[in-house]
Scaffold this active site. Sequence first.
Site, mmCIF file in Angstrom:
data_model
loop_
_atom_site.group_PDB
_atom_site.id
_atom_site.type_symbol
_atom_site.label_atom_id
_atom_site.label_comp_id
_atom_site.label_asym_id
_atom_site.label_seq_id
_atom_site.Cartn_x
_atom_site.Cartn_y
_atom_site.Cartn_z
ATOM 1 N N GLY A 129 0.689 -1.357 -0.021
ATOM 2 C CA GLY A 129 -0.008 0.036 0.078
ATOM 3 C C GLY A 129 0.890 1.167 0.142
ATOM 4 O O GLY A 129 1.879 1.240 0.549
ATOM 5 N N LYS A 146 4.473 4.485 3.052
ATOM 6 C CA LYS A 146 4.199 3.113 2.208
ATOM 7 C C LYS A 146 4.111 1.804 3.057
ATOM 8 O O LYS A 146 4.781 2.067 4.177
ATOM 9 C CB LYS A 146 5.076 3.021 0.872
ATOM 10 C CG LYS A 146 6.521 2.649 1.372
ATOM 11 C CD LYS A 146 7.528 2.438 -0.131
ATOM 12 C CE LYS A 146 8.947 2.649 0.193
ATOM 13 N NZ LYS A 146 9.609 2.922 -0.775
ATOM 14 N N ASP A 179 -11.503 7.791 11.586
ATOM 15 C CA ASP A 179 -11.422 7.439 10.053
ATOM 16 C C ASP A 179 -11.915 5.977 9.876
ATOM 17 O O ASP A 179 -11.092 5.404 9.238
ATOM 18 C CB ASP A 179 -10.086 7.662 9.593
ATOM 19 C CG ASP A 179 -10.166 7.941 8.131
ATOM 20 O OD1 ASP A 179 -11.231 8.058 7.458
ATOM 21 O OD2 ASP A 179 -8.884 7.893 7.357
HETATM 22 N N1 3I7 Z 1 -5.494 0.880 3.263
HETATM 23 C C1 3I7 Z 1 -4.601 0.181 3.859
HETATM 24 C C2 3I7 Z 1 -3.390 -0.070 2.905
HETATM 25 C C3 3I7 Z 1 -2.393 -0.869 3.661
HETATM 26 O O1 3I7 Z 1 -1.984 -0.283 4.879
HETATM 27 C C4 3I7 Z 1 -1.611 -1.115 5.862
HETATM 28 C C5 3I7 Z 1 -1.599 -2.473 5.813
HETATM 29 C C6 3I7 Z 1 -1.103 -2.970 7.143
HETATM 30 C C7 3I7 Z 1 -0.943 -2.192 8.018
HETATM 31 C C8 3I7 Z 1 -1.116 -0.824 8.127
HETATM 32 C C9 3I7 Z 1 -1.468 -0.495 6.913
HETATM 33 C C10 3I7 Z 1 -1.613 1.480 7.182
HETATM 34 O O2 3I7 Z 1 -1.504 1.848 8.186
HETATM 35 N N2 3I7 Z 1 -1.462 1.965 5.937
HETATM 36 C C11 3I7 Z 1 -1.709 3.471 5.719
HETATM 37 C C12 3I7 Z 1 -2.240 3.990 6.589
HETATM 38 C C13 3I7 Z 1 -2.298 5.421 6.271
HETATM 39 C C14 3I7 Z 1 -1.525 6.028 5.285
HETATM 40 C C15 3I7 Z 1 -0.829 5.116 4.387
HETATM 41 C C16 3I7 Z 1 -0.709 3.763 4.722
HETATM 42 C C17 3I7 Z 1 -1.201 -4.411 6.889
HETATM 43 C C18 3I7 Z 1 -0.915 -5.297 6.073
HETATM 44 N N3 3I7 Z 1 -0.774 -6.452 6.325
HETATM 45 N N4 3I7 Z 1 -0.654 -6.374 7.548
HETATM 46 C C19 3I7 Z 1 -0.880 -5.329 8.050
#
Ligand code: 3I7
Length: 544
Positions: A20, A26, A134
């Site tokens: 992501g 990222k 959010d």
């Molecule tokens: N919409 C989520 C995209 C993937 O993001 C994550 C995946 C995992 C853990 C945390 C995130 C995250 O916090 N993403 C994010 C939040 C705000 C801005 C940018 C990125 C994950 C994946 N596998 N296990 C945990």
Amino acid sequence: MAGDDYEEILKYYELHGTVGTGGFAKVKLARHRLTGEKVAIKIMDKLALQDDLPRVKLEIDAMKDLSHQHICRLYHVIETPKKIFMVLEYCPGGELFDYIISKDHLSEEEARIFFRQIVSAIAYVHSQGYAHRDLKPENLLIDEEHNLKLIDFGLCAKPKRGKYSTPKWLSPSSTLLLDQMLQVDPKKRITVQHLLSHPWLMQGFSDAVQWQSKYPLGHLDEDCVRELSVFHQQSRESILQLINEWKYDHMSATYLLLLSKKTRGKRVRLRFPCLPEHASTMMSTVLEHSRPDAQLEDTEFTLSTPVTRKVASKKHENKENVETVSALRNEMPFVLPTPKTPLAKSQIETQVQAVPLKAAAFKESQFTAVTPIKKPATPTNADELAADEILPERRCQSVELDLNLAHVDSSQKKRKAKIFGSLERGLDKVITMLTPSKKKRCTRDCPRKLKAHCNITTTHLLNPDELLNEIIIVLSKKHVEYVQKGYTLKCQTRSDFGKVTMEFELEVCQLTKPEAVGIRRQRLKGDAWVYKRLIEDILSSCQV
Ligand code: 3I7
């Protein structure tokens, strides 16, 4: 990668693919070197964050205070001059958003289970004095057990949260619940306390939602403490003291990942980190004698099975084995038949692709597909295909030959037998899957007509056969095994041990509104993040 900034994180974690990307962040999948556990690492660029830096610090502070079964656990924070790394719990099921899309809509029963988990998480967050603000399906991830985990704390959102329409398939009781929750005036809005035992959440359940944490901060697990104290050769008391500092350093991460292993019924064991070669060999010998059961699983994040990729080996097996397997793979080119499309009616329609059809070619080949041959579709009749089929006895001969490799010395035989045993099991599965069934013949000689849907990608191509050919070529290039049934390709990827890591379907279809040729996709098995990336990759390579 800016060397200095990644030096610290690479000491402890093996980085894998990106799952992501957001504005300044990222997220990469990774593996914790000491425990072998998978994690997700959120990487933020401090310079790019600028005014948002306090928000990230708030997110970290909140996550340090939160430990709950439905909140993505923070394991480790590393700050360098330019970057902030947040090491988080791994959730292989991906976003709830994608899950809902893949199913069109959830049944009320499944929605209820998920919703109870969301309410549980939010009640806990509120009990700790935080508001998430959010909450959306993109911020809810699905873990290995199909449970939800809330992510992305510290993002401020102004509630607007206004007008909405209710889908027609909802029951009156769920409509009422939504109405109670979506009140703009906070005084009229249902409280989380009342939600815990709301009639809609209670249907089919005897207890109100349990929001109290099953993993309260403060309690330390004795088995994990003991393993850490043995590993570090320090007293239980000094290890307890170090963990209790909760610095979210490597000690916190190792403790939490060990605990996660234990919760999932795995052994509470640490591995020795990578050491210089001679030291590593010595360590391996010690380990082999002391813990013969401690192994690295062969589950991987990687998208496909490229010929050159290294094989995850048992931790006390040396490099030699890895090379042997890779070398064997390299020596065994895979002969790919010309992609066939269901153009001719007379043609047998359950087709096997990316497999050797000639026995002679098969003798030389094993599991992975290599070079695709881009040729125009050639109509083939059933007789031709039958003549080219692999005879079972030839298959056995081929496996035997490989298993009895003459140059294997006795000390290597045991290990090779294990590898080949695993290859053989994998091969058996491939053969079963790839042997064309004479009974089941699909009669479809044109693509299905489907309505546009979120699981269907529209293409600019007009000819479904051309599209099918295009996909087949891309699949072969990406080492994805597949079985063709009419216009459906049943696809799978494997680890180097032959274990099926992902299964999905691609179907070329005729869209009615708008009139176009499309690709329907469906994930059947495997890590949702890896699937998403692979599908994006396949679709963009098809130049659709
Ligand atoms: N919409 C989520 C995209 C993937 O993001 C994550 C995946 C995992 C853990 C945390 C995130 C995250 O916090 N993403 C994010 C939040 C705000 C801005 C940018 C990125 C994950 C994946 N596998 N296990 C945990």
